[in-house]
Design an enzyme around this catalytic site. Structure first.
Site, mmCIF file in Angstrom:
data_model
loop_
_atom_site.group_PDB
_atom_site.id
_atom_site.type_symbol
_atom_site.label_atom_id
_atom_site.label_comp_id
_atom_site.label_asym_id
_atom_site.label_seq_id
_atom_site.Cartn_x
_atom_site.Cartn_y
_atom_site.Cartn_z
ATOM 1 N N ASP A 40 0.835 -1.219 0.000
ATOM 2 C CA ASP A 40 0.000 0.000 0.000
ATOM 3 C C ASP A 40 0.861 1.257 0.000
ATOM 4 O O ASP A 40 0.435 2.302 -0.470
ATOM 5 C CB ASP A 40 -1.020 0.012 1.154
ATOM 6 C CG ASP A 40 -0.411 0.045 2.545
ATOM 7 O OD1 ASP A 40 0.744 -0.397 2.714
ATOM 8 O OD2 ASP A 40 -1.100 0.513 3.471
ATOM 9 N N SER A 76 -8.083 4.444 28.930
ATOM 10 C CA SER A 76 -8.131 3.149 28.241
ATOM 11 C C SER A 76 -8.739 2.128 29.191
ATOM 12 O O SER A 76 -8.167 1.836 30.243
ATOM 13 C CB SER A 76 -6.720 2.717 27.832
ATOM 14 O OG SER A 76 -6.736 1.316 27.583
ATOM 15 N N LEU A 85 -3.852 -6.261 12.777
ATOM 16 C CA LEU A 85 -5.264 -6.071 12.430
ATOM 17 C C LEU A 85 -5.644 -4.598 12.380
ATOM 18 O O LEU A 85 -6.818 -4.248 12.382
ATOM 19 C CB LEU A 85 -6.157 -6.801 13.445
ATOM 20 C CG LEU A 85 -5.853 -8.282 13.612
ATOM 21 C CD1 LEU A 85 -6.776 -8.909 14.634
ATOM 22 C CD2 LEU A 85 -5.994 -8.991 12.265
ATOM 23 N N SER A 104 -4.354 0.301 15.504
ATOM 24 C CA SER A 104 -4.035 1.724 15.644
ATOM 25 C C SER A 104 -4.924 2.574 14.745
ATOM 26 O O SER A 104 -5.416 3.626 15.165
ATOM 27 C CB SER A 104 -2.549 1.991 15.390
ATOM 28 O OG SER A 104 -2.152 1.447 14.172
ATOM 29 N N GLU A 112 -0.447 9.028 12.240
ATOM 30 C CA GLU A 112 0.374 7.824 12.421
ATOM 31 C C GLU A 112 1.804 8.024 11.894
ATOM 32 O O GLU A 112 2.775 7.611 12.516
ATOM 33 C CB GLU A 112 -0.289 6.633 11.714
ATOM 34 C CG GLU A 112 0.502 5.378 11.845
ATOM 35 C CD GLU A 112 -0.266 4.207 12.430
ATOM 36 O OE1 GLU A 112 -1.485 4.269 12.576
ATOM 37 O OE2 GLU A 112 0.404 3.210 12.740
ATOM 38 N N ASP A 169 -5.114 1.088 6.007
ATOM 39 C CA ASP A 169 -5.859 0.812 7.237
ATOM 40 C C ASP A 169 -6.872 1.902 7.554
ATOM 41 O O ASP A 169 -8.008 1.633 7.960
ATOM 42 C CB ASP A 169 -4.889 0.663 8.416
ATOM 43 C CG ASP A 169 -3.899 -0.462 8.199
ATOM 44 O OD1 ASP A 169 -4.116 -1.271 7.276
ATOM 45 O OD2 ASP A 169 -2.904 -0.526 8.943
HETATM 46 C C1 GLA Z 1 0.607 -2.216 8.425
HETATM 47 C C2 GLA Z 1 0.419 -0.825 7.843
HETATM 48 C C3 GLA Z 1 -0.337 -0.867 6.518
HETATM 49 C C4 GLA Z 1 0.286 -1.890 5.563
HETATM 50 C C5 GLA Z 1 0.492 -3.229 6.268
HETATM 51 C C6 GLA Z 1 1.226 -4.222 5.399
HETATM 52 O O1 GLA Z 1 -0.631 -2.733 8.810
HETATM 53 O O2 GLA Z 1 -0.280 -0.015 8.746
HETATM 54 O O3 GLA Z 1 -0.359 0.411 5.937
HETATM 55 O O4 GLA Z 1 1.474 -1.412 5.010
HETATM 56 O O5 GLA Z 1 1.216 -3.078 7.470
HETATM 57 O O6 GLA Z 1 0.497 -4.514 4.262
#
Ligand code: GLA
Length: 375
Positions: free
Chosen positions: A27, A58, A115, A118, A150, A162
């Protein structure tokens, strides 16, 4: 950007975790990826405060802290609150004046398991802070603000997958996301395939440094491709002939990285065809090929992930498996026949524990909807 009255009542927001069916570590090189949002996720309860303080709690960690708006770099702490503060900072950088709030955070996403916990935290926080401020942002701008949090605040130079899937996800469907244009297309996921997450429960400490190192390598590759005079928009357009031609002038490590990027991009498009034909064996074979490429060419797997994938792939009813997410620990993703998934999960749990002495977390995924206000 739109404005509405600032919220003075309690409101609850949810943002989902995700799986990525295929298209790993591409990505951030403008590749195409195929994520789907889960019913697992993070919930943020926002209660307004009269001042310009953010008080964070939290529930999972039973930890609280308070910060003052606007945030300065000195509030970076190297723990979970950085994701929340990063989002507040990124929204204020867009010219949005935030108001004080108490944010209570609760999540059922295992942390560091690949997963996108974050991104779920960032997106749920952003929705809560925007609501409090009486502002709205289009999904894409909101995702990019969270991405900025991030990369520029927390310091992980991740790609856009993500944050976008947290905002674009659709129940029962995956998203073919073009990370060059940020355009997307929904793809139905056949109901007779089960997606099983198997968390190795190991998290190697160097993961974040290795992630940024892969990103730097991919940037070197993009520069090498450009100086090779290739009129290509990005590394995703490389054919196997291009890989061989460009690879000859690269170090063996960079040549392997390039091969992963090129072949993984191809596998994503092949996976879309397989999904459209509901051809689960073909899809499974692509997952397993992706694992080999991530293990051998991109070198982001680890012994526990390799063990989980090997143990899964010999079980009847499993079509294929691969390491999932950023790597160096966390989850494997397994595609299996839905009617055998419960038995597969049980057997895998026993065999992984016997092989490694670690009790894994195994989860049968449900593909759910995007981030939203719950009440
Ligand atoms: C993490 C990153 C994503 C992507 C994956 C690997 O989850 O946050 O942006 O690069 O690794 O595909």
């Amino acid at each position: 950007m739109t404005a509405h009255p600032p919220n003075t009542a309690t409101a609850v927001f949810f943002a989902p975790a995700r799986i990525n069916l295929i298209g790993e570590h591409i990505d951030y090189t403008q590749g195409r990826v195929l994520p789907a949002s889960l019913t697992l996720g993070t919930r943020v309860t926002m209660r307004p405060r009269a001042d310009r303080q953010l008080s964070l709690h939290s529930v999972n960690l039973d930890e609280s802290l308070q910060v003052s708006l606007p945030l300065g770099a000195q509030t970076r702490r190297g723990h979970w609150s950085d994701y929340v503060c990063g989002v507040a900072w990124a929204l204020e950088e867009l010219g949005i004046s935030l108001a004080g709030a108490q944010l209570e955070i609760e999540s059922d996403v295992p942390l560091g398991a690949g997963l996108a916990s974050s991104a779920a935290l960032e997106v749920a926080t952003a929705l809560a802070l925007l609501e409090r401020a009486g502002r709205r942002l289009p999904a894409r701008e909101l995702a990019l603000a969270c991405l900025r949090a991030e990369s520029d605040w927390v310091g992980t130079r991740c790609g856009p997958m993500d944050q976008l899937i947290a905002l674009y996800g659709r129940c029962g469907q995956a998203l073919l996301l073009d990370c060059a244009t940020l355009e997307s297309r929904v793809i139905d996921v056949p109901a007779d395939g089960a997606w099983i997450l198997a968390d190795t429960r190991v998290h190697h400490a160097h993961a974040s440094g290795e992630y940024n190192a892969r990103r730097s390598e991919s940037e070197q590759l993009a520069r090498a491709a450009a100086t090779g005079g290739r009129e290509m928009r990005s590394l995703r357009d490389f054919s196997s002939g291009d890989v061989a031609a460009v690879g000859a002038s690269l170090s063996p490590v960079l040549a392997r990285r390039l091969r992963h990027i090129a072949t993984e991009n191809r596998r994503v498009l092949d996976a879309v065809s397989a999904l459209q034909r509901a051809d689960l064996p073909a899809l499974g074979a692509l997952l397993s090929a992706s694992h080999k490429s991530l293990r051998d060419d991109y070198e982001v797997s680890c012994p526990e992930l390799d063990a989980m994938v090997e143990l899964a792939c010999v079980l009847p009813g499993v079509f294929g498996a691969r390491m999932h997410g950023g790597g160096f620990g966390g989850c494997a993703l397994i595609l299996a026949a839905a009617d055998r998934a419960a038995q597969i999960a049980e057997t895998l749990r026993e065999r992984y524990e016997r092989a490694t002495g670690i009790v894994p977390w195994i989860h049968l995924c449900r593909i759910g909807d995007a981030a939203r206000r719950l009440r």
